[in-house]
Structures are given as structure tokens and as C-alpha cells.
Scaffold this active site. Sequence first.
Site, PDB file in Angstrom:
ATOM      1  N   TYR A 261       0.835  -1.216   0.000  1.00 25.22           N
ATOM      2  CA  TYR A 261       0.000   0.000   0.000  1.00 25.22           C
ATOM      3  C   TYR A 261       0.865   1.260   0.000  1.00 25.22           C
ATOM      4  O   TYR A 261       0.609   2.211  -0.757  1.00 25.22           O
ATOM      5  CB  TYR A 261      -0.900  -0.043   1.231  1.00 25.22           C
ATOM      6  CG  TYR A 261      -1.802   1.149   1.408  1.00 25.22           C
ATOM      7  CD1 TYR A 261      -2.954   1.288   0.645  1.00 25.22           C
ATOM      8  CD2 TYR A 261      -1.512   2.115   2.360  1.00 25.22           C
ATOM      9  CE1 TYR A 261      -3.792   2.379   0.832  1.00 25.22           C
ATOM     10  CE2 TYR A 261      -2.344   3.205   2.544  1.00 25.22           C
ATOM     11  CZ  TYR A 261      -3.479   3.331   1.777  1.00 25.22           C
ATOM     12  OH  TYR A 261      -4.305   4.417   1.952  1.00 25.22           O
TER      13      TYR A 261
ATOM     14  N   LYS B 100       0.987   4.077  -2.918  1.00 22.68           N
ATOM     15  CA  LYS B 100       0.603   5.462  -2.643  1.00 22.68           C
ATOM     16  C   LYS B 100       1.759   6.430  -2.871  1.00 22.68           C
ATOM     17  O   LYS B 100       1.546   7.596  -3.230  1.00 22.68           O
ATOM     18  CB  LYS B 100       0.077   5.580  -1.206  1.00 22.68           C
ATOM     19  CG  LYS B 100      -1.290   4.927  -1.003  1.00 22.68           C
ATOM     20  CD  LYS B 100      -2.330   5.490  -1.954  1.00 22.68           C
ATOM     21  CE  LYS B 100      -3.737   5.058  -1.587  1.00 22.68           C
ATOM     22  NZ  LYS B 100      -4.737   5.558  -2.567  1.00 22.68           N
TER      23      LYS B 100
END
Length: 345
Positions: free
Chosen positions: A177, A181
Amino acid sequence: MTATAGSTGLCAGRVVVVTGAGRGLGRAHALAFAAEGAKVVVNDLGVGPAGEGASSGPAREVADEIVAAGGEAVVNGADIATTEGASSLITAALDAFGRLDTLVNNAGFVRDRMLVNLPEDDWDAVMRVHLKGHFLPLKHAAAHWRAEARAGRAPSARVINTSSGAGLLGSVGQANYAAAKAGVLALTLVAAAELDRYGVQVNAIAPAARTRMTERTFAEAMAAPEAGAFDAMAPENVSPLVVWLGSPASAGVTGRVFEAEAGRITVMEGWHPGPAKDRGARWTPEEAGETVRALLNEAKAPGAVYGATFPAPPVRPPDAVPPSAGPAGPGSPPAGPAGPGLSGA
């Protein structure tokens, strides 16, 4: 659509696509744009918190809510991490409303594991939905706006990408993640530089809010307050910034990253050169090491990785005796893999 009571009509006449708009932040954004007069394409696959299953229900409910309030909205249930699905967002906007003005990339889910336990499939799935799921809608929207500009119809287009504090600082237990991001941030900067000539502004937010991605893992921090108190973690707190960035009022603002949480908006200033030394010739490894230690002692300490047990150790000469281990004291990073800035679709 006529803007709702209490709004200013900031986005009257604009057509907005919001991905992952069936729940959480995406739902809040879609409703907020509609309240300011925008026509909305509500995209959502209706998957579970880890990307499992699919349902048209969440997107339909949001679209119905917009229409019931007097607005205009259509549902798009495409997988935005495919070329066909991403291009269908633009087609849906053009077919239903005749134009596209703003794209909000928000869709995503998490599959959290410590790095050594992270399956390759979970890495791929999270990178796919967050990073590829930003790239493809942005690519197809940008191609449309470029064609409009070349045809003499210069757009006043806006893109808002969704990053996270995990992408800014890293997050223990979220290597996939956090990497995705962080990639969203770089994509934002490149797109802003490339698309400005066509009248397209591209910015990113790093929000913190109560969503399916956060409310279970961080139940205490994300819990709703008692009745009457300010709900700091409500997704609706983030949407006003997104609406403004997606409106003509944000003219001239592009290539920027904003943290948004509760009632606070922060401009993130990104990477800047710190201390440096140039000898005008090649270093030996030993000289490079000595120089790096000296420069690090002059540099600002990096921000703490979310969920890290200990802060980064001070820079010490290689022959120094390390301090004894002990519990983290004041200034240690927050516990848990997210902390402020974890976004959620």
C-alpha cells in the site's frame, strides 16, 4: 443540477467522475460535488475491504441519493484498473452529460502483511487497484482533454489523486500500500507537468478518515464521537478540499500534495535538497562514508514511519558504543500501521 441549499454552486455545470464512490471517501466526494451543482459519474465495483466480490448496490445507492436530492448522476461499475474499464469512465461522462471536467481517483483496498509474509498476489492486487487504477483513468481522461485542447476547446480540467500518509512516510505492515501510494505522488507530479499545456491541473491528497480500510484496524482512533461532538474522522471532512480542487476556483494550483484530516489542511512540501558536499572529484568508499555521516549530522531527521517501534537511531561514528535498548520515549512514531494520513476508499 441546481446547487443544494447552503452551497455556493462552486461546480455548477461541471461533470465529475469519482472512482470508488460507493462508500467512504468516494461517496462523500460524490455527494459533495453534487451538492455544489456538479453532475456525477459514480464508479464503484462494490468489492469487499480486501477486493473480494462485486456488487452494483453501493454505486447505485449513491447515485439514487444524488438524484433524490435533485441532482444528476449515473452509475459506472467498471474495473478502472483495465483499459476498457478506465476508458468507459470517460465514455459514461460524455454519453450522459456531454463533457468531462474533473476526475477524482479514489478507488482502492488493502491487504496488509509484514514484508516477509506478504504474498506476491497481495502485492500485485494492491499495486493494481491503487497505482494502475490511478494511471489508466488519468491516461484516458488526459487523452480526451488533449483532444479538446487541440480542437480549440481548451478545458478547465482537474484531477485529484488519492495518496496517503503511508505513501509520504511509509507504514509498517503496508509495504504494498505504501509503495503504491508513493507511486501516486510521483504520478501526480509528472502528470501536472505534462498536462498543464492542455489546461489540466493535477493534485493529490493524503487524507485521514473513517472508512472500511481504517475503522477496523484502528477502531479506537476512528470511532465516532458522542452525539453533538465534532466527528474528526468523518470522510465528509476531506471532501470540501477535493471539491475546491476540482472546481474552477482552484485555477493555478497544480502539482501539489495536501494532507487533509478533521479540520486541518496541510500543504506537503515534498523532497528538498539537504546538506551536501561536492569535492569535485571521485570519492573513495571511506571518504564517502565519512562525508555521509557528517552530512547526516547536519540534516533534519526524517519523518517517522507509521507503526515503527523505535525512532531512527542517531548518526554515530562507526566505533561508538551504541546506547542500550529501551522503550520508545516521547516523539516515537504512532503505534499501528497507519496513523494520520491513511486513506480509504
